[in-house]
Design an enzyme around this catalytic site. Structure first.
Site, mmCIF file in Angstrom:
data_model
loop_
_atom_site.group_PDB
_atom_site.id
_atom_site.type_symbol
_atom_site.label_atom_id
_atom_site.label_comp_id
_atom_site.label_asym_id
_atom_site.label_seq_id
_atom_site.Cartn_x
_atom_site.Cartn_y
_atom_site.Cartn_z
ATOM 1 N N TRP A 130 -0.278 -6.422 9.027
ATOM 2 C CA TRP A 130 1.139 -6.796 8.992
ATOM 3 C C TRP A 130 1.728 -6.533 10.377
ATOM 4 O O TRP A 130 1.565 -5.421 10.903
ATOM 5 C CB TRP A 130 1.825 -5.932 7.926
ATOM 6 C CG TRP A 130 3.252 -6.233 7.669
ATOM 7 C CD1 TRP A 130 3.832 -7.459 7.514
ATOM 8 C CD2 TRP A 130 4.304 -5.267 7.507
ATOM 9 N NE1 TRP A 130 5.173 -7.328 7.255
ATOM 10 C CE2 TRP A 130 5.490 -5.993 7.251
ATOM 11 C CE3 TRP A 130 4.361 -3.875 7.553
ATOM 12 C CZ2 TRP A 130 6.716 -5.365 7.028
ATOM 13 C CZ3 TRP A 130 5.580 -3.257 7.329
ATOM 14 C CH2 TRP A 130 6.745 -3.992 7.078
ATOM 15 N N ASP A 211 -0.922 1.494 2.488
ATOM 16 C CA ASP A 211 0.285 0.670 2.371
ATOM 17 C C ASP A 211 0.148 -0.103 1.065
ATOM 18 O O ASP A 211 -0.716 -0.979 0.939
ATOM 19 C CB ASP A 211 0.383 -0.274 3.579
ATOM 20 C CG ASP A 211 1.697 -1.046 3.573
ATOM 21 O OD1 ASP A 211 2.405 -1.023 2.546
ATOM 22 O OD2 ASP A 211 2.008 -1.686 4.601
ATOM 23 N N LYS A 246 8.579 -6.435 -3.884
ATOM 24 C CA LYS A 246 7.960 -7.644 -4.448
ATOM 25 C C LYS A 246 7.839 -7.530 -5.962
ATOM 26 O O LYS A 246 8.226 -8.438 -6.688
ATOM 27 C CB LYS A 246 6.571 -7.881 -3.860
ATOM 28 C CG LYS A 246 6.396 -7.463 -2.421
ATOM 29 C CD LYS A 246 7.005 -8.428 -1.432
ATOM 30 C CE LYS A 246 7.008 -7.785 -0.056
ATOM 31 N NZ LYS A 246 7.286 -8.668 1.031
HETATM 32 C C1 LMR Z 1 6.171 -9.981 4.852
HETATM 33 O O1 LMR Z 1 5.091 -9.556 5.295
HETATM 34 O O2 LMR Z 1 6.544 -11.145 5.004
HETATM 35 C C2 LMR Z 1 7.066 -9.053 4.073
HETATM 36 O O3 LMR Z 1 6.472 -7.810 3.927
HETATM 37 C C3 LMR Z 1 8.448 -8.994 4.582
HETATM 38 C C4 LMR Z 1 8.586 -8.265 5.871
HETATM 39 O O4 LMR Z 1 9.398 -7.347 5.932
HETATM 40 O O5 LMR Z 1 7.882 -8.586 6.831
#
Ligand code: LMR
Length: 396
Positions: A130, A211, A246
């Site tokens: 992420w 996570d 989510k």
């Molecule tokens: C995402 O990965 O799109 C979500 O977790 C929202 C975010 O805060 O990035």
């Protein structure tokens, strides 16, 4: 002073949402940010959430501050979701949970705690991960390294390369793992692989930071905790960042938690005192409303059943769209094999589309996907799938 401040680049995910909002095309499609859409393209407030909010409105008697680590009832419910209601960890008080503003808040508190308690530690991130993970660590002054994870050649986990990299982890390091529904790839280790990862970390003297933002979005609430439970069987210590954005659809309420698991109750309490001092200096104490919703739902049998049904419906719709996406692309004569998308779990998949194709989708079709090629499958609907697949066929 402010005259000389340069603009920051837009955020890889939320910046795309801004660009989408400003796009006047009525047929625009947003597969960027990880937000669930129903088949009408709307992000609904769950019925169980509305019910819980009505109850809270009627029964709430105070708006004073929560404790630094938040709502205690909520913390207990979070632990039951993570460890299972009858877990020995809960009975032995080996875990301490702090309510945090979203999963991001939990990760930031974890990063600040790591910085303070283990100044020499490096946090290892999956490649890819992420995009906010490295930013959060950098903001907290924690060094990061990465380990291989997703193999674009097979669209699957490169477990051999992952293990080889984790063998290089130093004692006292932290390894960040996505508990389920890996973001961005949708590829998770098997339960056996999870056990192996756990054993490797124990051998190296490193601890996992999980996570856990998508419990219930992959295969089911309990099924999605299988990796975590496999790790718990071997790792005596860990940090877990939870998000309920989510699975309760509570994105804007910012509902998360940081749970520390220690070897005994005394160590858990000591760590919790450090976590509380980190929180106090950050946002003081968390906001009330979202956690009260989650605690109300999880504490009431009928509301919990309703929520589990609503969660299953979201999960089933995403998995249905995975199949429909692959079938529609094939029906449109796209020869590239996208069948891997049906084997991946959660909101996201890596499409394998290249930068220039992604740019064309946005420029010529108002279709927004992340620069990395990640698509939010939960943004595909029966009414946009045809246009989406035609456009992908065209740019391919
Ligand atoms: C995402 O990965 O799109 C979500 O977790 C929202 C975010 O805060 O990035």
């Amino acid at each position: 002073m402010l005259e000389n401040v340069q603009p920051a680049p837009p955020d890889a995910i939320l910046g795309l949402t801004e660009a989408f909002r400003n796009d006047p095309n009525p047929e625009k499609i947003n597969l960027g940010v990880g937000v669930y859409c129903d088949e009408n393209g709307k992000t609904p407030v769950l019925g169980s959430v509305k019910q819980a909010e009505r109850r809270i409105l009627e029964t709430e008697t105070a708006k004073s501050y929560l404790p630094i680590d938040g709502n205690k009832d909520y913390a207990a419910r979070v632990q039951a979701l993570l460890f299972g209601a009858g877990s020995e960890i809960i009975a032995a008080r080996r875990a301490a949970t702090s309510q945090t503003p979203g999963g991001t808040g939990a990760l930031r508190v974890a990063a600040d705690f790591i910085h303070k308690a283990f100044p020499g530690a490096t946090v290892w991130l999956s490649q890819p991960t992420w995009p906010n993970h490295p930013q959060i660590l950098a903001a907290a002054g924690v060094p990061a390294k990465s380990y291989p994870y997703f193999d674009p050649a097979t669209n699957a986990l490169d477990f051999a390369a992952m293990k080889a990299a984790l063998q290089e982890v130093s004692a006292g390091d932290v390894v960040l793992l996505h508990g389920c529904c890996h973001n961005p790839s949708g590829v998770d280790p098997s339960p056996e692989q999870w056990s192996e990862i756990g054993r490797l970390l124990v051998e190296r003297g490193a601890i996992p930071l999980i996570d856990f933002a998508y419990q219930g979005f992959g295969l089911g609430l309990e099924e999605d905790a299988a990796g975590l439970r496999a790790l718990l069987a071997v790792c005596p210590e860990m940090l877990i960042a939870s998000s309920f954005s989510k699975n309760f659809g509570l994105y804007g309420e910012r509902v998360g938690a940081l749970t520390v698991l220690a070897q005994d109750a005394e160590a858990a309490a000591r760590v919790q005192s450090q976590i509380k001092s980190v929180i106090r200096a950050n946002y003081s104490n968390p906001p009330m409303h979202g956690a009260a919703i989650v605690a109300t739902i999880l504490g009431d049998e009928a509301l919990r059943e309703q929520w589990e049904g609503e969660l299953a419906a979201m999960r089933d719709r995403i998995n249905g769209m995975r199949r429909a996406f692959v079938e529609t692309l094939a029906a449109k004569g796209v020869s590239r094999d996208f069948s891997f998308i049906t084997r991946q779990l959660g909101m996201f998949s890596f499409s394998g589309l290249e930068k220039e194709q992604i740019e064309r989708l946005r420029r010529d079709y108002s279709i927004y996907i992340l620069g990395s090629g990640r698509i939010n499958v939960a943004g595909i609907t029966p009414s946009n799938i045809d246009r989406l697949c035609s456009a992908i066929g065209a740019v391919l």
